[in-house]
Design an enzyme around this catalytic site. Structure first.
Site, mmCIF file in Angstrom:
data_model
loop_
_atom_site.group_PDB
_atom_site.id
_atom_site.type_symbol
_atom_site.label_atom_id
_atom_site.label_comp_id
_atom_site.label_asym_id
_atom_site.label_seq_id
_atom_site.Cartn_x
_atom_site.Cartn_y
_atom_site.Cartn_z
ATOM 1 N N LYS A 78 0.845 -1.201 0.000
ATOM 2 C CA LYS A 78 0.000 0.000 0.000
ATOM 3 C C LYS A 78 0.878 1.248 0.000
ATOM 4 O O LYS A 78 1.925 1.271 0.652
ATOM 5 C CB LYS A 78 -0.898 -0.028 1.251
ATOM 6 C CG LYS A 78 -1.947 1.070 1.314
ATOM 7 C CD LYS A 78 -2.848 0.881 2.532
ATOM 8 C CE LYS A 78 -3.908 1.961 2.650
ATOM 9 N NZ LYS A 78 -4.778 1.766 3.827
ATOM 10 N N SER A 153 -9.745 1.848 2.960
ATOM 11 C CA SER A 153 -8.865 2.594 2.096
ATOM 12 C C SER A 153 -7.829 1.739 1.360
ATOM 13 O O SER A 153 -7.236 2.205 0.392
ATOM 14 C CB SER A 153 -8.125 3.668 2.895
ATOM 15 O OG SER A 153 -7.269 3.062 3.859
ATOM 16 N N SER A 177 -9.833 -0.529 7.152
ATOM 17 C CA SER A 177 -9.273 -0.407 5.806
ATOM 18 C C SER A 177 -8.569 -1.628 5.236
ATOM 19 O O SER A 177 -8.228 -1.630 4.055
ATOM 20 C CB SER A 177 -8.312 0.771 5.738
ATOM 21 O OG SER A 177 -9.064 1.944 5.626
HETATM 22 N N1 GLN Z 1 -13.005 4.214 6.415
HETATM 23 C C1 GLN Z 1 -12.420 4.620 7.658
HETATM 24 C C2 GLN Z 1 -11.996 6.054 7.561
HETATM 25 O O1 GLN Z 1 -12.246 6.647 6.547
HETATM 26 C C3 GLN Z 1 -11.274 3.744 8.009
HETATM 27 C C4 GLN Z 1 -10.080 4.017 7.198
HETATM 28 C C5 GLN Z 1 -8.923 3.186 7.581
HETATM 29 O O2 GLN Z 1 -9.075 2.134 8.216
HETATM 30 N N2 GLN Z 1 -7.769 3.657 7.213
HETATM 31 O O3 GLN Z 1 -11.430 6.620 8.451
#
Ligand code: GLN
Length: 484
Positions: A78, A153, A177
């Site tokens: 990532k 994400s 995410s």
């Molecule tokens: N969707 C969640 C957020 O927008 C979690 C994102 C993540 O786990 N990085 O904060």
């Protein structure tokens, strides 16, 4: 042979027997990427030259008889995990030109194994989002339905694994995410216990929640990757000083008599009917395997999303203060220092990141701190206590990973609150710091994957993997592939 279709275990076996050489593998992976990447767009950067160099190094290691488990295995990373000399953008314009001068601990550990990096994967900017639509560079598509999001994400990593554009990948999980995109893309995603895997070199979003973890084609691969990336690291002060574990230890062990908690707060109105059906079927399957379902309660679940969006944005506002145009990344010139700061941040950050910096700054400001941030920390403790209490009665907690299968591109992007609710089932786990996995548990009528979340006690990943493996081996889901 189509090496790209293989899992880590399968490919590692061939490499160890010298039936295939790393350069053949990487040629095949880039061929696959060339074929499907125009549709999927999982990668921000392809490190092609570097990958061939790495393949050569892997081969030298093999010839000298020193090969390790991940030698010659292509693993995508990532784009918020620092890789020395290879762009690490966090899918943000503000870091478009950032070449890290150092390597993250997790990728250092992969390098020591002589893995191959095919490239860095797309994500929501600074890992803020649930659909990967917040990337400043491109929209990644779900390999199961190109009109839909891959989740986020870590959407690029999950899509790359599902589309066989790599053998496995690393993601990061602050509120879901790793697990939510794994669920949307029909692959396995594990968020380890907070402190289990070093965060050194992971670009910080919300430091008390962030964890790196594997996204893989099967449960065994998740265990194998954990064996390499987990462990204490003196470079991360929040890394847990505990003995290394063999995460494959319990794979194949019987799961008879294990108690699985079903939290009543998670089967609520608004959850997609097909998701609920698949989860009930999975619970039935686990029962057939000898597990004992027990209804439990996590009474503070309803406060999780609100608590998360105060804690995460507060920490983000502080962490992202460093992007000021001075130290690294984008600089938009101005007539004085203040104007340079303002122009840089206004041009460099996307809408969601700005929204969160504003929310977080507000929550931390004098006069509001007690009402928001301090209160949120108190509720966070209550949520953590809920899990501790539940784990006095059960070994695992079973829930859906996400309230729906993958949604359409554009469907939620203009409604941040709707988007935030995509993480309703994953967020509490980060607030509590416990480990959880998402594994495939079937499909919707439209052919979209659905994920089952298994939550465990702190540092009990090996057991989570045991239960996941037992389920996986008695179901066909992990063998299914999208047609691209
Ligand atoms: N969707 C969640 C957020 O927008 C979690 C994102 C993540 O786990 N990085 O904060």
């Amino acid at each position: 042979m189509e090496f790209h279709k293989l899992t880590v275990v399968e490919l590692a076996k061939l490499i160890h027997r010298r039936e295939v050489m790393p350069h053949e593998v990487i040629i095949d992976i880039f061929k696959r990427i060339q074929e499907v990447e125009p549709k999927v767009k999982a990668y921000i950067t392809l490190s092609i030259d570097k990958a061939y160099d790495m393949a050569r190094e892997a081969e030298n290691t093999i010839f000298s008889g020193k090969n390790k488990l991940l030698t010659g295995i292509p693993i995508a990373v990532k784009d918020n995990i620092c890789t020395k000399g290879i762009p690490t953008t966090c899918a943000s314009k503000i870091l478009y030109n950032f070449y890290p001068p150092y390597e993250s601990t997790v990728t250092s550990k992969l390098l020591a194994q002589k893995y191959i990096l095919p490239g860095k994967t797309n994500m929501d900017e600074f890992a803020m989002g649930s659909s990967t639509e917040n990337s400043a560079f491109q929209i990644t598509r779900n390999p199961w339905d190109l009109e839909r999001v891959p989740g986020g994400s870590s959407g690029g990593s999950a899509a790359a694994v599902a589309a066989d554009e790599c053998i496995a990948a690393l993601g990061s999980d602050t509120g879901g995410s790793i697990r939510q995109p794994a669920s949307f893309c029909g692959v396995v995603g594990l968020k380890p216990t907070y402190g289990r895997v070093s965060r050194f070199g992971l670009v910080a979003f919300a430091s008390s929640l962030d964890q790196i973890g594997p996204i893989t084609k099967c449960v065994t691969d998740a265990a194998l990757l954990m064996n390499v990336i987990a462990g204490h690291d003196s470079m991360d002060s929040t890394s847990a000083p505990i003995e290394p574990t063999d995460f494959t230890e319990y794979l194949g062990h019987d799961v008879k008599g294990l108690k699985i908690g079903i939290p009543k707060e998670y089967f609520i109105e608004g959850i997609d009917k097909e998701v609920e059906e698949r989860i009930q079927e999975a619970i039935k399957k686990l029962e057939d395997l000898g597990c004992i379902p027990i209804e439990i309660s996590l009474p503070h679940t309803e406060y999780a999303v609100a608590t998360y969006y105060i804690v995460a944005t507060s920490e983000a506002s502080s962490n992202l203060a460093r992007y000021d145009g001075v130290k690294y990344g984008l600089r938009a010139p101005g007539k004085d220092l203040l104007e340079m700061y303002m122009k840089t941040r206004s041009k460099g950050f996307g809408a969601e990141v700005k929204r969160r910096i504003m929310l977080g700054t507000y929550c931390l400001s004098a006069g509001y701190y007690d009402a928001y941030y301090k209160k949120a920390l108190q509720v966070r403790t209550l949520i953590k206590n809920d899990f501790e209490k539940a784990f006095e009665k059960v070994d695992f907690i079973i829930t859906p990973t996400a309230p729906s299968p993958a949604f359409k591109i554009g469907e939620k992007i203009d409604d941040p609150l709707q988007m935030y609710l995509s993480d309703i089932f994953t967020i509490s786990i980060n607030l509590a710091g416990v480990p959880a996995i998402s594994i495939p548990c079937g499909f919707s009528e439209k052919g979209l994957p659905i994920g089952l979340q298994i939550i465990g006690k702190p540092f009990d990943e090996a057991r989570i993997l045991q239960l996941s493996y037992a389920y996986e081996q008695s179901t066909p889901w992990h063998k299914m592939k999208p047609t691209l």
